[in-house]
Motif scaffolding. Structure first.
Motif, PDB file in Angstrom:
ATOM      1  N   GLU A   1     -76.405  70.527 -21.784  1.00  0.00           N
ATOM      2  CA  GLU A   1     -75.164  70.163 -21.088  1.00  0.00           C
ATOM      3  C   GLU A   1     -75.120  68.668 -20.794  1.00  0.00           C
ATOM      4  O   GLU A   1     -74.070  68.019 -20.926  1.00  0.00           O
TER       5      GLU A   1
ATOM      6  N   ALA B   1     -72.564  65.926 -22.367  1.00  0.00           N
ATOM      7  CA  ALA B   1     -71.740  65.119 -21.460  1.00  0.00           C
ATOM      8  C   ALA B   1     -72.026  63.623 -21.590  1.00  0.00           C
ATOM      9  O   ALA B   1     -71.451  62.821 -20.843  1.00  0.00           O
TER      10      ALA B   1
ATOM     11  N   ASP C   1     -74.642  62.029 -20.717  1.00  0.00           N
ATOM     12  CA  ASP C   1     -75.205  61.600 -19.436  1.00  0.00           C
ATOM     13  C   ASP C   1     -76.726  61.491 -19.573  1.00  0.00           C
ATOM     14  O   ASP C   1     -77.453  62.463 -19.318  1.00  0.00           O
TER      15      ASP C   1
END
Length: 226
Positions: free
Chosen positions: A188, A192, A194
């Motif tokens: 995830e 993203a 990130d």
């Protein structure tokens, strides 16, 4: 010991014996303290003792067997300092791997990793060896996507003691599900874009086994060094 499949006679025998024995040790089929007779192994593999000796020497270089000249060769106990060093190496490399992937913003890769996690989730309550293979495939995919597949092999060769600890830890209640959950968080964060979250999720993931060493040693006192 499981049945030894026939060796590929078009390849050198020593590396095949090494790979077979290493997998048997890592999987704990050959438990710490198991004696390994060069003569018996040569007979089982239908080989001379020379390739068996070479394989055992290579295993001793990885710390997976203890060779006592003129006496015995034993599968080594799990050495905690070696496991800790392997953890340090793996964490250092994989933190950079997940950061690289998060910054790359490759949606197709994120989808592929997510699909691998789905497969692993389906295996969490089933066959342990298939679950472990799926876990390894997930991490190998990240190394390959980051362009450093050789580093995956480096880490794998250095992680024999750590991998055996993880095998002992995996049957703990909820542990397989925890691995899947950690993998989802890593994916995830990569999806993203990130990198900080990806690294934080990876740190949490990799810290689990060594954080439970006391419990592992209590359950398997003959397997782990004091």
């Amino acid at each position: 010991m499981k049945t030894i499949s026939k060796l590929d006679r078009t390849r050198q025998a020593g590396p095949q014996v090494f790979d077979w024995l290493r997998e048997a040790i890592i999987s704990l089929e050959l438990a710490p303290g198991t004696p390994l007779s060069r003569a018996e192994l040569a007979e089982r593999f239908d080989l001379s003792q020379t390739p068996v000796r070479d394989a055992l020497i290579q295993l001793s270089q990885e710390g997976l067997v203890d060779i006592f000249p003129q006496h015995a060769t034993l599968v080594s106990r799990i050495d905690l300092p070696s496991a800790e060093q392997a953890q340090f190496l793996r964490c250092a490399i994989e933190l950079e791997v997940v950061r690289t992937l998060a910054l790359a913003g490759d949606a197709a890769l994120s989808a592929r990793l997510a699909a691998q996690v789905d497969v692993q989730a389906a295996l969490a309550a089933g066959e342990r060896e298939e679950f472990i293979a799926s876990d390894q495939s997930f991490h190998r995919t990240m190394y390959e996507a980051a362009g450093v597949p050789d580093l995956y092999e480096l880490v794998r060769r250095r992680s024999g003691h750590l991998d055996r600890l993880r095998r002992l830890d995996l049957p703990s209640p909820g542990n397989a599900e925890r691995v899947v959950r950690d993998h989802r968080r890593i994916v995830e964060a990569i999806a993203a874009s990130d990198p900080d979250a990806a690294q934080a999720a990876l740190r949490t993931h990799l810290s689990g086994t060594l954080g439970r060493v006391a419990d592992i040693r209590a359950r398997h006192p003959d397997y782990v060094t004091a």
